[in-house]
Motif scaffolding. Sequence first.
Motif, mmCIF file in Angstrom:
data_model
loop_
_atom_site.group_PDB
_atom_site.id
_atom_site.type_symbol
_atom_site.label_atom_id
_atom_site.label_comp_id
_atom_site.label_asym_id
_atom_site.label_seq_id
_atom_site.Cartn_x
_atom_site.Cartn_y
_atom_site.Cartn_z
ATOM 1 N N ASP A 111 -7.421 0.814 5.872
ATOM 2 C CA ASP A 111 -7.953 1.227 7.174
ATOM 3 C C ASP A 111 -7.817 0.161 8.254
ATOM 4 O O ASP A 111 -7.379 0.428 9.353
ATOM 5 C CB ASP A 111 -9.426 1.624 7.043
ATOM 6 C CG ASP A 111 -9.627 2.834 6.145
ATOM 7 O OD1 ASP A 111 -8.738 3.714 6.111
ATOM 8 O OD2 ASP A 111 -10.666 2.894 5.470
ATOM 9 N N TYR B 208 0.832 -1.213 0.000
ATOM 10 C CA TYR B 208 0.000 0.000 0.000
ATOM 11 C C TYR B 208 0.864 1.258 0.000
ATOM 12 O O TYR B 208 0.559 2.221 -0.703
ATOM 13 C CB TYR B 208 -0.938 0.018 1.210
ATOM 14 C CG TYR B 208 -2.150 -0.854 1.058
ATOM 15 C CD1 TYR B 208 -3.220 -0.469 0.258
ATOM 16 C CD2 TYR B 208 -2.238 -2.066 1.723
ATOM 17 C CE1 TYR B 208 -4.340 -1.273 0.121
ATOM 18 C CE2 TYR B 208 -3.349 -2.884 1.594
ATOM 19 C CZ TYR B 208 -4.397 -2.484 0.788
ATOM 20 O OH TYR B 208 -5.499 -3.277 0.649
ATOM 21 N N HIS C 3 -6.740 3.560 0.521
ATOM 22 C CA HIS C 3 -6.482 3.870 1.931
ATOM 23 C C HIS C 3 -6.747 2.613 2.756
ATOM 24 O O HIS C 3 -7.891 2.197 2.893
ATOM 25 C CB HIS C 3 -7.398 5.009 2.408
ATOM 26 C CG HIS C 3 -7.372 6.200 1.507
ATOM 27 N ND1 HIS C 3 -6.468 7.219 1.663
ATOM 28 C CD2 HIS C 3 -8.130 6.520 0.431
ATOM 29 C CE1 HIS C 3 -6.686 8.135 0.733
ATOM 30 N NE2 HIS C 3 -7.676 7.728 -0.030
ATOM 31 N N ALA D 73 -10.673 -1.197 3.219
ATOM 32 C CA ALA D 73 -10.013 -0.008 2.698
ATOM 33 C C ALA D 73 -11.015 0.888 1.985
ATOM 34 O O ALA D 73 -12.216 0.597 1.950
ATOM 35 C CB ALA D 73 -8.889 -0.433 1.747
ATOM 36 N N ALA E 241 0.882 4.109 -2.869
ATOM 37 C CA ALA E 241 0.572 5.505 -2.548
ATOM 38 C C ALA E 241 1.686 6.439 -3.008
ATOM 39 O O ALA E 241 1.425 7.570 -3.430
ATOM 40 C CB ALA E 241 0.337 5.663 -1.049
#
Length: 140
Positions: free
Chosen positions: A79, A20, A77, A92, A24
């Motif tokens: 989570d 991730y 994102h 996410a 990003a």
Amino acid sequence: MCHIEFATSTAPADVVRRQYLASAAGDLDALRATLAPDVEWTEMAGFPLAGTYRTPEGVTANVMEKLGQDWEGWAAHDDTYVVDGGHVVVLARYTATHKATGKPLAVRVAHHFVVRGGLIVRFEQFVDTALVRDAMTPGT
């Protein structure tokens, strides 16, 4: 020291988190480094990039690079993590703006990863594809 341990850890959740973070940052080399040579990466039926992609290069070329072509600011994102051995489920969110329509996207997703030997060997995406399609459709 914690950062170094995280960066080299082969714990399944740490490997997934590196994926991730690399995504990003737009660091496709770092992302490919989290994937096994024989990875199977499945984008959900109904998603614009639906299908199963193999090899780290196949995943980044057919998924990440194409998302970057069609969407502004595409981000996943991560989570919440649920870990069971080598299985990692991440709850996410995707956020982005579709370049052609200018419509924003904000949708919840679930990702299922299988990690073996410190590498992601399998990925499966679950997402409300209707919301993604709506953002891609002019005038809706």
